[in-house]
Design a protein around this motif. Sequence first.
Motif, PDB file in Angstrom:
ATOM      1  N   GLU A 125       0.826  -1.206   0.000  1.00 48.87           N
ATOM      2  CA  GLU A 125       0.000   0.000   0.000  1.00 48.87           C
ATOM      3  C   GLU A 125       0.863   1.261   0.000  1.00 48.87           C
ATOM      4  O   GLU A 125       2.079   1.212   0.207  1.00 48.87           O
ATOM      5  N   ALA A 134     -12.375   9.101  -6.951  1.00 44.39           N
ATOM      6  CA  ALA A 134     -11.555   8.071  -7.589  1.00 44.39           C
ATOM      7  C   ALA A 134     -12.509   7.078  -8.224  1.00 44.39           C
ATOM      8  O   ALA A 134     -13.393   6.540  -7.534  1.00 44.39           O
ATOM      9  N   GLY A 135     -12.368   6.869  -9.521  1.00 41.33           N
ATOM     10  CA  GLY A 135     -13.290   5.983 -10.224  1.00 41.33           C
ATOM     11  C   GLY A 135     -14.730   6.468 -10.144  1.00 41.33           C
ATOM     12  O   GLY A 135     -15.658   5.657 -10.157  1.00 41.33           O
ATOM     13  N   ILE A 151     -14.091  10.090  -2.459  1.00 37.04           N
ATOM     14  CA  ILE A 151     -13.239   9.503  -1.422  1.00 37.04           C
ATOM     15  C   ILE A 151     -12.845  10.543  -0.374  1.00 37.04           C
ATOM     16  O   ILE A 151     -12.469  10.189   0.745  1.00 37.04           O
ATOM     17  N   VAL A 158      -4.036   3.478   0.434  1.00 30.87           N
ATOM     18  CA  VAL A 158      -4.653   2.772  -0.695  1.00 30.87           C
ATOM     19  C   VAL A 158      -3.686   1.742  -1.261  1.00 30.87           C
ATOM     20  O   VAL A 158      -2.471   1.842  -1.059  1.00 30.87           O
ATOM     21  N   THR A 171      -2.089   2.549 -10.029  1.00 26.62           N
ATOM     22  CA  THR A 171      -2.523   3.780 -10.691  1.00 26.62           C
ATOM     23  C   THR A 171      -3.980   4.057 -10.353  1.00 26.62           C
ATOM     24  O   THR A 171      -4.829   3.183 -10.502  1.00 26.62           O
ATOM     25  N   VAL A 172      -4.251   5.264  -9.903  1.00 23.52           N
ATOM     26  CA  VAL A 172      -5.604   5.677  -9.539  1.00 23.52           C
ATOM     27  C   VAL A 172      -6.040   6.797 -10.467  1.00 23.52           C
ATOM     28  O   VAL A 172      -5.305   7.769 -10.659  1.00 23.52           O
ATOM     29  N   SER A 173      -7.230   6.681 -11.066  1.00 26.30           N
ATOM     30  CA  SER A 173      -7.794   7.758 -11.866  1.00 26.30           C
ATOM     31  C   SER A 173      -8.666   8.615 -10.968  1.00 26.30           C
ATOM     32  O   SER A 173      -9.628   8.134 -10.364  1.00 26.30           O
ATOM     33  N   ALA A 174      -8.313   9.888 -10.836  1.00 26.16           N
ATOM     34  CA  ALA A 174      -9.004  10.755  -9.891  1.00 26.16           C
ATOM     35  C   ALA A 174      -9.338  12.100 -10.526  1.00 26.16           C
ATOM     36  O   ALA A 174      -8.715  12.522 -11.505  1.00 26.16           O
ATOM     37  N   ASP A 197      -4.453  10.467 -14.019  1.00 27.59           N
ATOM     38  CA  ASP A 197      -3.944   9.213 -13.471  1.00 27.59           C
ATOM     39  C   ASP A 197      -2.851   9.512 -12.461  1.00 27.59           C
ATOM     40  O   ASP A 197      -1.871  10.218 -12.761  1.00 27.59           O
ATOM     41  N   SER A 235      -0.060   7.892  -9.913  1.00 32.47           N
ATOM     42  CA  SER A 235       0.716   6.695  -9.604  1.00 32.47           C
ATOM     43  C   SER A 235       1.049   6.675  -8.118  1.00 32.47           C
ATOM     44  O   SER A 235       1.689   7.593  -7.602  1.00 32.47           O
ATOM     45  N   VAL A 236       0.586   5.618  -7.434  1.00 32.85           N
ATOM     46  CA  VAL A 236       0.831   5.471  -5.996  1.00 32.85           C
ATOM     47  C   VAL A 236       1.849   4.349  -5.804  1.00 32.85           C
ATOM     48  O   VAL A 236       1.563   3.181  -6.077  1.00 32.85           O
TER      49      VAL A 236
END
Length: 209
Positions: free
Chosen positions: A71, A89-90, A94, A108, A112-115, A131, A133-134
């Motif tokens: 995470e 997010a998505g 959140i 999380v 890659t999270v789309s926010a 996008d 990147s975490v």
Amino acid sequence: MTDPLELPAGEYDLALFPADAADASGEPLLSAMDVAVPAGANATVVAHLKEDGSPTLTPFVNDTSAVPAGEGRVTVRHVAAAPAVDVRAGGEVIIDGLTNPNEESLTVPAGTVSADVVLAGTDTVAIGPADLSVAEGAHTIVYAWDSGAAGYDLAVQTVSGTHSAPSGVPGGSAGLADEGSSLPMVAALPVVGLAVAGAGAVRLARTRG
């Protein structure tokens, strides 16, 4: 954003000058006196706009405590000349009702999270989608900044090493008194001590006594 600067613990006078100031002298755009830099802290000082569009300096302490394997920690900081916002997010909210100059953090799964960022309680998109990147074991800090007139934008800062033992003080934020003229930009001072953005030159003076 610039590289971190390590400083001895203590109090510092901080002044931000235009990038073309030859020797960081003259009238500063913004200044803050007696900024505390605790021993072992990891912090960021941000030059940004308040909700009403006036410039200010805000310090944030970056959370370097450990996160579970697989995470990463994501923090969103609202430093834009804008009212309260929701972060999605998505398509799902959140973080809701985030106001300038506050922050909220989540842990999380790495990836890659789309926010996007919308005006609070609406579907009106102010920033994104983008996008993000975490990275595993890292603290990814996202700044929503600038203004509606100039166009809202995102800036991203990464603090690594949160998979190991804590090396700083868990966060929060506080405002600082400001001086000077309009400043439609962000200058971030990631502090393992302090640092600053290429849009300006910073002068630090150790407070004595």
